[in-house]
Design a protein around this motif. Sequence first.
Motif, PDB file in Angstrom:
ATOM      1  N   ASN A   1       1.902  -6.645   7.512  1.00  0.00           N
ATOM      2  CA  ASN A   1       1.914  -6.317   6.087  1.00  0.00           C
ATOM      3  C   ASN A   1       3.681  -6.918   5.591  1.00  0.00           C
ATOM      4  O   ASN A   1       4.183  -6.900   6.536  1.00  0.00           O
ATOM      5  CB  ASN A   1       1.941  -5.703   5.285  1.00  0.00           C
ATOM      6  CG  ASN A   1       0.852  -4.825   4.642  1.00  0.00           C
ATOM      7  OD1 ASN A   1       0.151  -5.035   4.455  1.00  0.00           O
ATOM      8  ND2 ASN A   1       0.639  -3.010   5.296  1.00  0.00           N
ATOM      9  N   MET A   2       4.075  -7.445   4.462  1.00  0.00           N
ATOM     10  CA  MET A   2       5.021  -7.895   3.644  1.00  0.00           C
ATOM     11  C   MET A   2       6.092  -6.201   3.090  1.00  0.00           C
ATOM     12  O   MET A   2       5.318  -5.601   2.566  1.00  0.00           O
ATOM     13  CB  MET A   2       5.397  -8.900   2.523  1.00  0.00           C
ATOM     14  CG  MET A   2       4.729 -10.070   3.101  1.00  0.00           C
ATOM     15  SD  MET A   2       5.917 -10.782   4.913  1.00  0.00           S
ATOM     16  CE  MET A   2       7.114 -11.464   4.029  1.00  0.00           C
TER      17      MET A   2
ATOM     18  N   SER B   1      -4.333   9.674   0.532  1.00  0.00           N
ATOM     19  CA  SER B   1      -3.455   9.378   0.375  1.00  0.00           C
ATOM     20  C   SER B   1      -2.911   9.800   2.148  1.00  0.00           C
ATOM     21  O   SER B   1      -3.482  10.765   2.296  1.00  0.00           O
ATOM     22  CB  SER B   1      -2.492   9.990  -0.505  1.00  0.00           C
ATOM     23  OG  SER B   1      -2.779   9.949  -1.432  1.00  0.00           O
ATOM     24  N   SER B   2      -1.517   8.766   2.733  1.00  0.00           N
ATOM     25  CA  SER B   2      -1.215   9.284   4.322  1.00  0.00           C
ATOM     26  C   SER B   2       0.389   9.468   3.627  1.00  0.00           C
ATOM     27  O   SER B   2       0.958   9.128   2.966  1.00  0.00           O
ATOM     28  CB  SER B   2      -1.781   8.384   5.128  1.00  0.00           C
ATOM     29  OG  SER B   2      -2.934   8.772   5.020  1.00  0.00           O
TER      30      SER B   2
ATOM     31  N   HIS C   1       7.213   7.415   4.852  1.00  0.00           N
ATOM     32  CA  HIS C   1       6.263   6.411   4.379  1.00  0.00           C
ATOM     33  C   HIS C   1       4.774   6.774   3.853  1.00  0.00           C
ATOM     34  O   HIS C   1       4.257   7.668   4.233  1.00  0.00           O
ATOM     35  CB  HIS C   1       6.136   5.427   5.399  1.00  0.00           C
ATOM     36  CG  HIS C   1       6.155   4.048   4.245  1.00  0.00           C
ATOM     37  ND1 HIS C   1       6.597   2.741   3.604  1.00  0.00           N
ATOM     38  CD2 HIS C   1       4.372   3.369   4.207  1.00  0.00           C
ATOM     39  CE1 HIS C   1       5.516   2.177   2.906  1.00  0.00           C
ATOM     40  NE2 HIS C   1       4.865   1.998   3.347  1.00  0.00           N
ATOM     41  N   PHE C   2       5.136   6.959   2.035  1.00  0.00           N
ATOM     42  CA  PHE C   2       3.615   7.572   1.853  1.00  0.00           C
ATOM     43  C   PHE C   2       3.035   6.133   1.453  1.00  0.00           C
ATOM     44  O   PHE C   2       3.231   4.533   1.257  1.00  0.00           O
ATOM     45  CB  PHE C   2       4.168   8.267   0.388  1.00  0.00           C
ATOM     46  CG  PHE C   2       5.603   9.097   0.186  1.00  0.00           C
ATOM     47  CD1 PHE C   2       4.779   9.896   0.447  1.00  0.00           C
ATOM     48  CD2 PHE C   2       7.312   8.072   0.532  1.00  0.00           C
ATOM     49  CE1 PHE C   2       6.141  11.142   0.537  1.00  0.00           C
ATOM     50  CE2 PHE C   2       7.494   9.988   0.458  1.00  0.00           C
ATOM     51  CZ  PHE C   2       7.082  11.127   0.811  1.00  0.00           C
TER      52      PHE C   2
ATOM     53  N   ASN D   1       0.288  -1.085  -0.135  1.00  0.00           N
ATOM     54  CA  ASN D   1      -0.081   0.677  -0.137  1.00  0.00           C
ATOM     55  C   ASN D   1       0.916   1.476  -0.174  1.00  0.00           C
ATOM     56  O   ASN D   1      -0.405   2.132   0.054  1.00  0.00           O
ATOM     57  CB  ASN D   1      -0.557  -0.025   1.185  1.00  0.00           C
ATOM     58  CG  ASN D   1      -0.331  -0.169   2.601  1.00  0.00           C
ATOM     59  OD1 ASN D   1       0.961  -0.220   2.591  1.00  0.00           O
ATOM     60  ND2 ASN D   1      -0.915   0.215   3.762  1.00  0.00           N
ATOM     61  N   GLY D   2       2.267   1.523  -0.225  1.00  0.00           N
ATOM     62  CA  GLY D   2       2.670   3.046  -0.313  1.00  0.00           C
ATOM     63  C   GLY D   2       4.544   2.437  -0.064  1.00  0.00           C
ATOM     64  O   GLY D   2       5.077   1.608  -0.571  1.00  0.00           O
ATOM     65  N   THR D   3       5.270   3.411  -0.502  1.00  0.00           N
ATOM     66  CA  THR D   3       6.303   3.354  -0.124  1.00  0.00           C
ATOM     67  C   THR D   3       7.287   3.846   0.611  1.00  0.00           C
ATOM     68  O   THR D   3       6.877   4.872   1.389  1.00  0.00           O
ATOM     69  CB  THR D   3       7.294   3.697  -2.017  1.00  0.00           C
ATOM     70  OG1 THR D   3       6.463   3.128  -2.828  1.00  0.00           O
ATOM     71  CG2 THR D   3       7.993   3.791  -1.982  1.00  0.00           C
TER      72      THR D   3
END
Length: 167
Positions: A157-158, A73-74, A55-56, A30-32
């Motif tokens: 999450n992974m 978006s967070s 972390h986006f 869910n993000g980067t």
Amino acid sequence: MVRILIIIAFMCNMLFSDNFHGMGMQMTSNGTGIYYKPGIEWRKNTQILADVGVHFTKHGQSVNSFGLMNGNSSIYLDLSAVLKQELFRTMIAGVFKPIIVIQGGSIADLSTISKINNLGNWRTKYAFGTGIQFYNGRMLNELLLKLYKNPFVDDGNMAFQLAMYWK
């Protein structure tokens, strides 16, 4: 916000000036995230690192009575400590050396930090992972697969992380 990250990076640079520095990028479902990773050699095959970064995330689409809504978006500020253990004293399988990591720290949603509430909404996060490291010239590269728990996301999450270190 940018001032806070610059101050943290400057402080880490002064604290860890005789040791090693690194940059990392972490990808999740869910993000980067982008991280600065200063560290010290604790024992012969053990290092202690700090992960300082952002972390986006992009939440998926949802359907409600008003129609289809694109996800919000967070942006999260991530501060954590990492204990990295190399499993063998020498490289195996050519230039590769397996490692394991244990990570713990705090994460905050930047939208909760304001002039009224300076501290924001901080929560504890943790991760466990394994991977390999190898040298590319004088740069130490690292590929990790981590299982982590982000308290702002309901399930674990992974994460796949690529990092580079230098002295």
